[in-house]
Design a protein around this motif. Structure first.
Motif, PDB file in Angstrom:
ATOM      1  N   ALA A  39       0.833  -1.211   0.000  1.00 58.45           N
ATOM      2  CA  ALA A  39       0.000   0.000   0.000  1.00 58.45           C
ATOM      3  C   ALA A  39       0.866   1.258   0.000  1.00 58.45           C
ATOM      4  O   ALA A  39       0.574   2.230  -0.704  1.00 58.45           O
ATOM      5  CB  ALA A  39      -0.922  -0.010   1.220  1.00 58.45           C
ATOM      6  N   ALA A  40       1.937   1.230   0.783  1.00 57.93           N
ATOM      7  CA  ALA A  40       2.841   2.385   0.841  1.00 57.93           C
ATOM      8  C   ALA A  40       3.558   2.582  -0.492  1.00 57.93           C
ATOM      9  O   ALA A  40       3.833   3.721  -0.890  1.00 57.93           O
ATOM     10  CB  ALA A  40       3.855   2.193   1.966  1.00 57.93           C
ATOM     11  N   LEU A  45       4.385   5.873  -5.285  1.00 57.00           N
ATOM     12  CA  LEU A  45       4.442   6.033  -6.741  1.00 57.00           C
ATOM     13  C   LEU A  45       3.430   7.081  -7.215  1.00 57.00           C
ATOM     14  O   LEU A  45       3.712   7.858  -8.138  1.00 57.00           O
ATOM     15  CB  LEU A  45       4.171   4.692  -7.432  1.00 57.00           C
ATOM     16  CG  LEU A  45       5.251   3.619  -7.275  1.00 57.00           C
ATOM     17  CD1 LEU A  45       4.844   2.346  -8.022  1.00 57.00           C
ATOM     18  CD2 LEU A  45       6.607   4.112  -7.778  1.00 57.00           C
ATOM     19  N   GLU A  46       2.256   7.111  -6.563  1.00 57.48           N
ATOM     20  CA  GLU A  46       1.274   8.149  -6.880  1.00 57.48           C
ATOM     21  C   GLU A  46       1.858   9.533  -6.618  1.00 57.48           C
ATOM     22  O   GLU A  46       1.719  10.451  -7.429  1.00 57.48           O
ATOM     23  CB  GLU A  46       0.017   7.969  -6.024  1.00 57.48           C
ATOM     24  CG  GLU A  46      -0.958   6.936  -6.524  1.00 57.48           C
ATOM     25  CD  GLU A  46      -2.230   6.939  -5.682  1.00 57.48           C
ATOM     26  OE1 GLU A  46      -3.300   7.236  -6.234  1.00 57.48           O
ATOM     27  OE2 GLU A  46      -2.158   6.658  -4.472  1.00 57.48           O
ATOM     28  N   LYS A  47       2.496   9.677  -5.476  1.00 59.48           N
ATOM     29  CA  LYS A  47       3.051  10.975  -5.090  1.00 59.48           C
ATOM     30  C   LYS A  47       4.186  11.403  -6.027  1.00 59.48           C
ATOM     31  O   LYS A  47       4.258  12.556  -6.457  1.00 59.48           O
ATOM     32  CB  LYS A  47       3.554  10.931  -3.649  1.00 59.48           C
ATOM     33  CG  LYS A  47       4.069  12.271  -3.149  1.00 59.48           C
ATOM     34  CD  LYS A  47       4.484  12.212  -1.686  1.00 59.48           C
ATOM     35  CE  LYS A  47       4.993  13.567  -1.217  1.00 59.48           C
ATOM     36  NZ  LYS A  47       5.426  13.522   0.210  1.00 59.48           N
ATOM     37  N   LEU A  48       5.071  10.477  -6.346  1.00 60.69           N
ATOM     38  CA  LEU A  48       6.191  10.788  -7.233  1.00 60.69           C
ATOM     39  C   LEU A  48       5.718  11.018  -8.661  1.00 60.69           C
ATOM     40  O   LEU A  48       6.366  11.741  -9.428  1.00 60.69           O
ATOM     41  CB  LEU A  48       7.217   9.655  -7.200  1.00 60.69           C
ATOM     42  CG  LEU A  48       7.966   9.453  -5.869  1.00 60.69           C
ATOM     43  CD1 LEU A  48       8.812   8.185  -5.933  1.00 60.69           C
ATOM     44  CD2 LEU A  48       8.838  10.654  -5.550  1.00 60.69           C
ATOM     45  N   THR A 185       3.847  -1.067  10.178  1.00 58.75           N
ATOM     46  CA  THR A 185       2.657  -0.479  10.811  1.00 58.75           C
ATOM     47  C   THR A 185       2.662   1.047  10.720  1.00 58.75           C
ATOM     48  O   THR A 185       1.678   1.677  11.081  1.00 58.75           O
ATOM     49  CB  THR A 185       2.563  -0.879  12.295  1.00 58.75           C
ATOM     50  OG1 THR A 185       3.707  -0.378  12.998  1.00 58.75           O
ATOM     51  CG2 THR A 185       2.493  -2.397  12.449  1.00 58.75           C
ATOM     52  N   GLN A 186       3.763   1.629  10.244  1.00 56.87           N
ATOM     53  CA  GLN A 186       3.910   3.087  10.201  1.00 56.87           C
ATOM     54  C   GLN A 186       3.908   3.553   8.741  1.00 56.87           C
ATOM     55  O   GLN A 186       4.963   3.838   8.160  1.00 56.87           O
ATOM     56  CB  GLN A 186       5.196   3.505  10.914  1.00 56.87           C
ATOM     57  CG  GLN A 186       5.353   2.936  12.313  1.00 56.87           C
ATOM     58  CD  GLN A 186       4.245   3.371  13.259  1.00 56.87           C
ATOM     59  OE1 GLN A 186       3.898   4.553  13.308  1.00 56.87           O
ATOM     60  NE2 GLN A 186       3.702   2.426  14.016  1.00 56.87           N
ATOM     61  N   ILE A 187       2.723   3.609   8.145  1.00 56.19           N
ATOM     62  CA  ILE A 187       2.590   3.891   6.715  1.00 56.19           C
ATOM     63  C   ILE A 187       3.224   5.231   6.321  1.00 56.19           C
ATOM     64  O   ILE A 187       3.972   5.317   5.332  1.00 56.19           O
ATOM     65  CB  ILE A 187       1.107   3.888   6.287  1.00 56.19           C
ATOM     66  CG1 ILE A 187       0.510   2.482   6.472  1.00 56.19           C
ATOM     67  CG2 ILE A 187       0.980   4.322   4.835  1.00 56.19           C
ATOM     68  CD1 ILE A 187       1.019   1.450   5.505  1.00 56.19           C
ATOM     69  N   LYS A 188       2.944   6.282   7.067  1.00 58.44           N
ATOM     70  CA  LYS A 188       3.468   7.600   6.721  1.00 58.44           C
ATOM     71  C   LYS A 188       4.988   7.603   6.722  1.00 58.44           C
ATOM     72  O   LYS A 188       5.626   8.134   5.804  1.00 58.44           O
ATOM     73  CB  LYS A 188       2.945   8.648   7.707  1.00 58.44           C
ATOM     74  CG  LYS A 188       3.351  10.068   7.369  1.00 58.44           C
ATOM     75  CD  LYS A 188       2.747  11.068   8.353  1.00 58.44           C
ATOM     76  CE  LYS A 188       3.190  12.487   8.020  1.00 58.44           C
ATOM     77  NZ  LYS A 188       2.609  13.482   8.981  1.00 58.44           N
ATOM     78  N   HIS A 189       5.573   6.994   7.740  1.00 57.70           N
ATOM     79  CA  HIS A 189       7.035   6.929   7.825  1.00 57.70           C
ATOM     80  C   HIS A 189       7.602   6.057   6.706  1.00 57.70           C
ATOM     81  O   HIS A 189       8.633   6.396   6.092  1.00 57.70           O
ATOM     82  CB  HIS A 189       7.454   6.367   9.191  1.00 57.70           C
ATOM     83  CG  HIS A 189       8.928   6.400   9.438  1.00 57.70           C
ATOM     84  ND1 HIS A 189       9.759   5.351   9.121  1.00 57.70           N
ATOM     85  CD2 HIS A 189       9.735   7.377   9.944  1.00 57.70           C
ATOM     86  CE1 HIS A 189      11.006   5.663   9.433  1.00 57.70           C
ATOM     87  NE2 HIS A 189      11.011   6.891   9.934  1.00 57.70           N
ATOM     88  N   TYR A 194      10.529   5.483   1.484  1.00 59.18           N
ATOM     89  CA  TYR A 194      10.454   5.103   0.069  1.00 59.18           C
ATOM     90  C   TYR A 194      10.799   6.275  -0.830  1.00 59.18           C
ATOM     91  O   TYR A 194      11.574   6.157  -1.785  1.00 59.18           O
ATOM     92  CB  TYR A 194       9.037   4.649  -0.290  1.00 59.18           C
ATOM     93  CG  TYR A 194       8.632   3.264   0.135  1.00 59.18           C
ATOM     94  CD1 TYR A 194       9.496   2.420   0.820  1.00 59.18           C
ATOM     95  CD2 TYR A 194       7.358   2.785  -0.150  1.00 59.18           C
ATOM     96  CE1 TYR A 194       9.101   1.153   1.203  1.00 59.18           C
ATOM     97  CE2 TYR A 194       6.951   1.521   0.230  1.00 59.18           C
ATOM     98  CZ  TYR A 194       7.825   0.707   0.897  1.00 59.18           C
ATOM     99  OH  TYR A 194       7.426  -0.543   1.269  1.00 59.18           O
ATOM    100  N   GLU A 195      10.178   7.422  -0.537  1.00 55.75           N
ATOM    101  CA  GLU A 195      10.365   8.590  -1.393  1.00 55.75           C
ATOM    102  C   GLU A 195      11.817   9.050  -1.386  1.00 55.75           C
ATOM    103  O   GLU A 195      12.402   9.318  -2.442  1.00 55.75           O
ATOM    104  CB  GLU A 195       9.449   9.727  -0.940  1.00 55.75           C
ATOM    105  CG  GLU A 195       9.551  10.962  -1.823  1.00 55.75           C
ATOM    106  CD  GLU A 195       8.581  12.059  -1.418  1.00 55.75           C
ATOM    107  OE1 GLU A 195       8.606  13.125  -2.061  1.00 55.75           O
ATOM    108  OE2 GLU A 195       7.804  11.865  -0.467  1.00 55.75           O
TER     109      GLU A 195
END
Length: 302
Positions: A39-40, A45-48, A185-189, A194-195
């Motif tokens: 999911a992350a 990839l959406e954000k980039l 468990t820490q999606i935002k992090h 990843y970015e």
């Protein structure tokens, strides 16, 4: 030399979305941490908003390595432990591609450990995500390189004797120019790591603690605030990410350790060095075609 083709402008290709990135439905066990890792990846990839035709998702063997089947990009599922040599060739052959490799602790630290070292020291331009669950899950609970001492598995029913691999120490010593750690468990992090890894010009590696709820339930509760643990992140105002000694010191901290970017440095990539060599050689021979150079070689053999 790159065989890159022109990338369509954004107006022509449209916006990259999760719907467009989804492929086959994931087949992991319910509750597996790998769902969150996937999911992350979609969200990042959406954000980039990279050109979809320029994204490559590769993997080796293992539960985690099913990734390419679930992502609508170019991809490949390679043999156990050998995903990095494959990915390195893809990266070197096409300068326009963004190459992402996914694997587990067995694939990366056991049979693929040697390739990890060489990919790190050569500094290929790609991102490697190691989904560490401390167990061989696909083969139904066998000891992995990161299984802690005392862990009882089908291969060590009496409890593991061997000292486990220290993932962060291993990654730092490999020569990777970007090394980070996060928790499923820490999606935002996880997305932040990843970015930063994807935008790093070089060999970037992320260890993701991804729980196997079937064969090692609760392995990473100590790093999960919702389970009474502590998710302590690295303060980069205090920690110098370019300091290898400081990064190694973080790697030696007691479990569950800290999360974030341990190390980042800029070094010439293998991609850039080889491209420069090709260009210098072409200038030396007057930019003659491969056919002309081959004909000249054959002529000298007469």
């Amino acid at each position: 030399m790159s065989t890159a083709t022109p990338t369509p402008v954004k107006a022509e290709r449209g916006v990259l979305t999760k719907k467009g990135l989804q492929a086959d439905h994931p087949t992991w066990c319910p509750g597996c941490g790998d769902f969150a890792v996937l999911a992350a990846y979609y969200k990042t990839l959406e954000k980039l908003d990279l050109p979809q035709q320029n994204i490559v998702t590769l993997a080796g063997i293992g539960c985690s390595s099913r990734f390419p089947y679930f992502v609508n990009t170019h991809g490949g599922h390679f043999i156990h432990g050998r995903s990095l040599p494959f990915a390195s060739g893809v990266s070197l052959g096409r300068d326009d591609l963004h190459v992402f490799v996914f694997g587990g602790d067995g694939d990366g630290f056991s049979i693929g450990g040697n390739h990890l070292d060489h990919a790190g020291r050569k500094n290929f331009r790609l991102t490697y995500v190691i989904m560490d669950n401390f167990v061989y899950g696909l083969t139904k609970k066998q000891t992995s390189p990161t299984s802690p001492q005392g862990f009882k598995s089908k291969t060590d029913p009496w409890g593991v004797f061997d000292r486990p691999t220290n993932p962060m120490r291993k990654l730092l010593s490999s020569g990777a120019t970007f090394v980070a750690r996060t928790h499923a468990t820490q999606i935002k992090h996880m997305m932040e790591m990843y970015e930063r890894a994807a935008l790093h010009d070089g060999f970037s590696v992320i260890e993701v603690l991804s729980e196997c709820v079937e064969f090692y339930k609760g392995a990473f509760d100590a790093g999960n605030p919702r389970k009474g643990g502590a998710f302590e992140t690295i303060d980069e105002e205090v920690h110098d990410v370019s300091d290898m000694a400081a990064a190694l010191a973080l790697a030696e901290e007691p479990w569950p350790g800290k999360f974030g970017v341990y190390y980042e440095t800029q070094q010439p990539t293998k991609n850039k060095l080889e491209k420069d060599l090709v260009e210098a050689t072409r200038q030396k021979v007057g930019h003659k075609s491969d056919k002309e150079l081959l004909a000249k070689t054959f002529a000298s053999m007469r």
